[in-house]
Design an enzyme around this catalytic site. Sequence first.
Site, PDB file in Angstrom:
ATOM      1  CG  HIS A   1      -0.416   0.258   2.512  1.00  0.00           C
ATOM      2  ND1 HIS A   1      -0.107  -0.742   3.404  1.00  0.00           N
ATOM      3  CD2 HIS A   1      -0.096   1.416   3.133  1.00  0.00           C
ATOM      4  CE1 HIS A   1       0.365  -0.201   4.519  1.00  0.00           C
ATOM      5  NE2 HIS A   1       0.392   1.107   4.376  1.00  0.00           N
TER       6      HIS A   1
ATOM      7  CG  ASP B   1       0.081  -4.083   2.849  1.00  0.00           C
ATOM      8  OD1 ASP B   1       0.530  -3.534   1.829  1.00  0.00           O
ATOM      9  OD2 ASP B   1      -0.190  -3.460   3.900  1.00  0.00           O
TER      10      ASP B   1
ATOM     11  CB  SER C   1       2.766   1.969   6.226  1.00  0.00           C
ATOM     12  OG  SER C   1       1.544   2.065   6.879  1.00  0.00           O
TER      13      SER C   1
END
Length: 270
Positions: free
Chosen positions: A72, A120, A218
């Site tokens: 992402h 992911d 992230s």
Amino acid sequence: MILQLFVCLIAQLSLSFGQEMGYLRIMNGTTARDKQFPYQVGLLCYFDDSKDEPNLCGGTVISKRWILTAAHCLQEPSSELRKVIIYVGSLEVDESKPFVVKKSATIVHKGFNRKIVANDIGLIKLPKDLTFNDRIQPAIFPDLGNTYEGKMAIISGWGLTSKQQASSVLQYIRAPIITNEECEKQWNKQLKGKRRKLVLDSFICIDSRAGLPCRGDSGGPLVLDDGSRTLVGIVSHGYDAKCQVKLPDVLTRVSSFLDWIEEQTGGGLE
């Protein structure tokens, strides 16, 4: 490690990721020491509609040419990735120049599902080899089949702090790895039947009560807290965007993707 150039860029960040289930998710962290996390990478990801305000993410050095991060970080639903600026090792202006890569140098897992945050994981190929030294070292891949449940681990990054601002200095937290069953139980207790959280085998969860990653962390590393630099997870998602609900954070389990990493890199991880 005071990141002079990085600080200037962080000041401009919008940190405007999408927020499925608190997407893009260090709170209550400790300031890292110089050379403490030589595998840590900082990413500034520019998209077509970002108005030159990049998204901040983390990454991990896994070889002289490859960086591992979250899918992402490299993909948005309605905007194309333009470039990624990559900071490795010491980010002092006079000591380090960033790498700049285009979208063509990035790989996003074809099975990435933004809704349930499956697969992911992504890769970035550097334009030239890194030179390993005491500030730049690759992480070590985990053992296949080892869940690492009950082990202590470390997450590091420059993401939002308790003041809801990106950190100018690399932060880290220590947290125990919990079972996927306990992780799913805690999430669904909080959700109270409004929807259901499925914790896949390809996820790995940490107990976030003492501290948790947040927006900007992230794609960053979860490594075992034993000095081995064993990379067991990639920061993926948490419950809420402001990282205030201390449910277990959910990460991508690296051992579930060892074959994929080898396939995508052509085995070029020396």
